[in-house]
Scaffold this motif. Structure first.
Motif, PDB file in Angstrom:
ATOM      1  N   UNK A 311      36.720  45.423  35.079  1.00 38.39           N
ATOM      2  CA  UNK A 311      36.389  44.508  33.769  1.00 38.39           C
ATOM      3  C   UNK A 311      36.749  43.971  33.491  1.00 38.39           C
ATOM      4  N   UNK A 313      38.399  42.123  31.021  1.00 46.69           N
ATOM      5  CA  UNK A 313      39.878  42.823  30.034  1.00 46.69           C
ATOM      6  C   UNK A 313      41.477  42.691  31.273  1.00 46.69           C
ATOM      7  N   UNK A 314      41.198  43.127  31.761  1.00 46.59           N
ATOM      8  CA  UNK A 314      42.385  42.191  32.748  1.00 46.59           C
ATOM      9  C   UNK A 314      43.186  41.162  33.151  1.00 46.59           C
ATOM     10  N   UNK A 316      42.801  39.427  30.162  1.00 50.21           N
ATOM     11  CA  UNK A 316      43.788  38.670  28.750  1.00 50.21           C
ATOM     12  C   UNK A 316      45.209  39.680  29.548  1.00 50.21           C
TER      13      UNK A 316
END
Lengths: 341, 479, 290
Positions: A311, A313-314, A316
């Motif tokens: 993903x 978002x890792x 972030x």
């Protein structure tokens, strides 16, 4: 030992940590880090198109990061680059869709609109701080949400394109597109403008009387106050200029990438830019380098998600942890008469 | 309260043996032996940076020595020069912090109040246990600090510059309390540089210089002069002579009002003429900072102020207000002058002239630094102050505000700073000197204004300058 | 008054209580942290952590109570990270708090994709349902408890002293850093509870961005409430009112569009902190590492 500590406690350590954590994130997602990094780097640097996309992300991060750099150097925590970016983009998009003259001059008008729009948004926080001692951290954060609400309202109401299904403005006329730098990619000359802005900012901070006073306000506010710096004026100017640079960035995304304004303009560039500015040690030229590094993460993150199933978002999480590590350095002097928070 | 068995008089209460403490680049204490006896008042004197405070903190236990042993016959208490009080808590809460009397899960406020009231009564200190500390005058705050230490019934009480912020009358009552304490068997050590007090109240004197004890005296058989010579290790440095000047008004205030509360200015009227030094005498906290802030343009004021365009300002706190500690000497040279035509080229900082100015200051003020590009924060206090003073005197300013220009620096640097101020005066500058050290005012000023509770309580000039009367006015008694 | 108008007011007041509750929890967390001398910009992240973890554990165990407890624990863990960084490493508290916010937001989004394989929002889990009123009541109980602890117990006195002058606390033979660490952990626990209320109290899912800056609004409530538990609670209700107002007005006022009304609580917070004009004083050592 102390050299090691200094290096690892600073940007170099943060970058090492970033790689380590990225590997952990990949392992957690059940992906071999080798595959993950391969996807990340192929997705960001693996070819002409990938490099162009990385530079698009670099540009989008660089403007707000430069704005944040200026504010932090003045001792002001501008956490509102996200909102300033959006308002800048909105100003350019609205003007371009409805009022722009169909001349080559239009592009300058739109960029100026972004600059002014972001400047006003930053300036509100500056005014509140200078006039009412309202803490700029809270006001810039609040203004982020207000900016999004304003943009949402305008693009789904008064400024909504008549034939659009989603919430977006009418596309700009092609005459007000920023010229493309690499043909058939999204990369425009915005990257050149951004690097130019970094060079101007460095000159402003290092050489001018204004920059001297600005740095003094950030490093030693009491000394600055007592030595002829008009602090309320400096607060207003610094936050206005900081917002203006971020707003200019929003305008370049509208005129160079999206060619219209919509509320998906920024997936959080304004927040990631805080990490960029800190990794760049609040030095405009290093901030350029840091923006490129984070541009690789942003562009590669999508490829990593698509190719290796990690993903995005890792990315972030990693940015947040980098900021946590870099918090060990002192960026802003403690003020004797700080605004309450 | 009476739980502790008093020590026999002259019994050793504190033994320091071979104390050493070094910091990067400086040996603060270099092998010190010191004994305190029960019931004595022992004065530890020395210049700034001699290592007195470090030694006191080692004895207290706040600093771990690199070598040496500390043996105390009971609790050791330390009253700090800069009070460590919690302003927004009440007196009794400050005194009882960490040892709060309890009733169930709650603090027993009544017991706390009574304990403090009894403690104050026993020690002859007048105080309201429920007053908030930040609303108390400095002299009373010191009583709170003292009570807090006394609550722990110390066998040894260390006092770091205890009278620095007190008026003469408060100093007398303070020493009365201390003398009583000693008479009841507490061993007391006073760290100070006020030699008159040393002579008046102590029984023994130890002199520190460069981290070592260089002389020990029985107070009864020594003199201020002898102690002073031991402190500086030779003769005292000479200060420049004043010359005749032709005075014309340069700076004036008329009905100046500023600030709020106990430090508000209530309509000040005075002027400073070219070629004169006007000294503002007064105990700290009587509006001096408000006056300095108004002159520096940092706070708003009412009334009239005539201030020449080229004004030099020496702020009170060089660390916070005078310097950007992370910046080089050269960059700091520009601070406060960045808008003067001589320091810029158009909108740019003139870096060449900044370097030339820094070189001039370094030479004229004997600044000791590896180079002009080292950060100001790495320099000693004396060298830092020389930069601040040197910068404010660059280009012959018409008016100079000097607020505590020699605070916390060694005698040599202080004499140099004072000399340069007098030279500026001789060359025609109007100088307003605000100092809490009456000795400094008397040494430098042509005219003395006494400030008490935000007003000018008296003016003295020439032959009329009278230490005793000035002292009385500082304490608030009319002459 | 027409019965429709009366019903509207009842709806507004009820909604105000509900919308205030998460802000009250976070604001109380802000009060305890700042009174000890640590500015907690990470409240938002701690709410996110609490909201997501509550859904995760409620979904795994089927017990919303365990979800709530897990949410509190997640907030406390993030509080521990900020507190540890602030006390042991003496970091810049604003920068570190910003880091916490990014970590929590990114972490929740990452985990959503990884665990549920559905970015944006979690599936529905068992939630408190009508029992959420208990958590509303507990919010006020927490305010009373915090007031009692801060003003009447030795620990509270020490924490307040720590926010004003940690050196004095040290000189009294106490451990200011330990006090601050505990205070920030407690702060995180309260914010985590506020987050858990959002996800399995008010609704029954976690969705990205559901905290919507409430942690930041809570910070404004701390200032507006002058760093006191009851003051912050009152301020939180004030901001909660504007959030409720926005929902209530949406169906009734046509000239003010819904999107614009979403800005109401944030604008209210802006006015609140600007309207104080230097009349307030933060704890003297607030935000300053010791």
């Amino acid at each position: 030992m102390s050299y090691l500590k200094r290096t690892l406690g600073g940007p170099a350590g943060a970058i090492l940590l970033a790689f380590f954590l990225a590997a952990v994130a990949m392992l957690v997602a059940g992906v071999s880090p080798l595959d993950g990094f391969e996807a990340l780097f192929i997705g960001s640097l693996g070819g002409r198109n990938q490099i162009a996309e990385t530079l698009v992300q670099t540009t989008a991060l660089l403007f707000p990061a430069l704005g944040i750099t200026l504010a932090f150097r003045a001792g002001l925590f501008n956490i509102g680059a996200e909102g300033q970016l959006v308002i800048g983009g909105l100003a350019a998009g609205a003007l371009g869709a409805h009022f722009a003259p169909a001349t080559p001059l239009a592009i300058f008008v739109l960029l100026a609109a972004g600059f002014v729009g972001g400047g006003i948004w930053g300036g509100i926080a500056g005014w509140l701080r200078a006039q009412f001692n309202a803490n700029e951290i809270i006001s810039t954060l609040m203004l982020n949400f207000v900016a999004l609400a304003v943009a949402n309202y305008l693009v789904s109401g008064p400024l909504k394109a008549s034939n659009a299904s989603g919430a977006e403005t009418t596309p700009l006329p092609a005459s007000s597109y920023l010229p493309t730098l690499i043909p058939d990619t999204r990369l425009s000359i915005a990257i050149v403008i951004a690097i130019g802005a970094a060079i101007v900012l460095r000159w402003l901070l290092k050489r001018t009387v204004f920059g001297y006073e600005l740095r003094a306000s950030g490093e030693a506010p009491d000394a600055a106050r007592r030595n002829g710096v008009n602090m309320p004026r400096m607060t207003l100017l610094a936050l206005t200029l900081s917002g203006a640079i971020a707003g200019l960035g929003g305008a370049t995304i509208v005129t160079g990438v999206l060619h219209r304004f919509n509320t998906q303009l920024s997936p959080g560039y304004g927040y990631t830019a805080i990490a960029v500015a800190l990794v760049g040690d609040l030095n405009p030229l290093w901030v350029c380098v840091a923006a490129f590094g984070f541009g690789i993460l942003e562009a590669g993150g999508l490829a990593m998600q698509a190719l290796a199933d990690v993903p995005k978002d890792a990315i972030h999480v990693i940015e947040g942890l980098i900021i946590l590590v870099l918090a060990a350095r002192r960026y802003v002097a403690t003020r004797a008469e700080a605004a309450p928070i | 309260m009476e739980a502790r068995e008093p020590l026999a008089p002259d019994a050793p209460a504190l033994e320091l043996r071979g104390i050493q403490k070094a910091y990067p680049g400086v040996v603060a204490v270099g092998g010190v032996d010191l004994d305190l006896r029960a019931g004595e008042i022992h004065a530890l004197v020395g210049e700034n940076g001699a290592g007195k405070s470090t030694l006191a903190n080692v004895a207290f236990g706040a600093i771990k020595p690199d070598a040496g042993t500390v043996r105390a016959a009971g609790t050791v208490g330390l009253v700090h020069q800069h009070f460590q009080l919690v302003g927004r808590l009440s007196v009794w809460q400050n005194v009882m912090l960490g040892r709060e009397p309890r009733r169930g899960w709650r603090i027993d406020a009544r017991a706390g109040r009574e304990r403090v009231r009894a403690l104050a009564r026993d020690n002859g200190l007048e105080i309201d246990p429920d007053a908030f500390v930040d609303e108390l005058p400095i002299g009373v705050q010191q009583r709170v600090e003292l009570l807090r230490e006394l609550e722990r019934e110390p066998a040894v009480l260390l006092l770091d510059e205890p009278t620095a912020a007190l008026a003469p009358a408060e100093i007398d009552s303070f020493f009365k309390t201390i003398t009583q304490l000693a008479a009841r068997g507490t061993a007391i050590m006073i760290v100070t540089h006020k030699l008159h007090e040393v002579l008046a109240y102590s029984s023994r004197v130890s002199v520190m210089r460069h981290g070592k004890i260089v002389a020990r005296f029985e107070t009864a058989s020594t003199s201020v002069d002898e102690i002073a010579r031991a402190m500086v290790g030779g003769e005292l440095p000479q200060v420049a002579q004043r010359s005749e000047t032709a005075p014309a008004p340069r700076f004036s205030v008329r009905n100046l009002r500023a600030g709020t509360g106990s430090v508000a200015l209530n309509g000040l009227n005075f002027e400073v003429r070219a070629g004169e030094i006007v000294g503002i005498a007064g105990v700290e906290g009587n509006g001096q900072t408000t006056l300095a802030d108004a002159i520096a343009g940092v706070i708003p004021f009412e009334g009239e102020m005539q201030r020449p365009p080229h004004t030099g300002i020496i702020p009170q706190d060089r660390h916070r207000e005078g310097l950007v500690l992370n910046w080089s000497i050269v960059d700091n040279t520009v601070l406060g002058r960045q808008r003067l035509p001589s320091a810029r080229r158009g909108i740019l900082v003139d870096r060449r002239s900044a370097r030339a100015d820094a070189e001039a200051i370094a030479q004229r003020f004997d600044v000791r630094a590896a180079s002009l590009d080292v950060a100001a924060g790495t320099l000693s206090g004396g060298n830092q102050q020389k930069i601040v003073v040197g910068r404010s005197l660059l280009g012959d300013p018409e008016f100079v505000l000097a607020y505590q220009p020699t605070r916390g620096i060694d005698v040599g640097a202080a004499a140099l700073v004072q000399s340069r101020l007098i030279e500026a005066r001789n060359a025609g500058a109007a100088i307003l000197l605000i100092s809490f050290e009456l000795d400094e005012i008397l040494a430098l000023a042509d005219r003395v204004l006494v400030m008490y509770r935000g007003a000018i309580a008296g003016e003295f000039s020439g032959a009329n300058i009278d230490r005793g009367r000035i002292g009385n006015l500082m304490a608030g008694s009319s002459v | 008054m027409s019965s429709a108008g009366g019903a509207l007011i009842v709806t507004l007041l009820t909604l105000t209580l509900i919308k205030s509750t998460p802000i009250i929890y976070a604001a109380l967390g802000g009060v305890i942290s700042e009174r000890s001398g640590v500015v907690n910009i990470g409240l938002e992240g701690m709410m996110i952590g609490g909201a997501f973890t509550a859904v995760l554990f409620s979904g795994m165990t089927g017990s919303p109570v365990i979800g709530i407890i897990a949410g509190i624990a997640a907030g406390a863990l993030l509080g521990f990270i900020l507190g540890f960084a602030a006390t042991v490493f003496k970091v810049d508290q604003i920068v570190a708090g910003t880091g916490i916010n990014l970590v929590a937001a990114g972490g929740a989004a990452y985990a959503l994709t990884l665990i549920y394989n559905q970015p944006g929002a979690s599936p529905q889990v068992s939630a408190l349902g009508n029992n959420f009123w208990i958590l509303v009541a507990i919010a006020f109980a927490c305010a009373a408890l915090l007031h009692g602890v801060l003003y009447f117990t030795p620990w509270g006195l020490r924490v307040r002293a720590c926010g004003e002058n940690p050196r004095a606390v040290h000189d009294a033979g106490l451990h200011p850093l330990r006090l601050r660490l505990y205070a920030v952990i407690l702060s995180g626990a309260l914010a985590g509870l506020g987050g858990a209320f959002l996800s399995i109290g008010e609704v029954n899912i976690y969705s990205d961005g559901m905290t919507a800056g409430r942690g930041f609004i809570a910070l404004a409530a701390v200032i507006f409430g002058r760093w006191t538990p009851w003051g912050a609670t009152g301020a939180a209700i004030f901001f909660g009112f504007f959030e409720a107002l926005q929902y209530v007005l949406q169906g009734h006022i046509s000239w003010l569009p819904a999107d614009a009304m979403q800005a109401l609580p944030y604008v209210a917070a802006l006015f609140a902190i600007a309207g104080l004009v230097g009349k307030v004083r933060a704890p003297a050592a607030d935000g300053i590492p010791y």
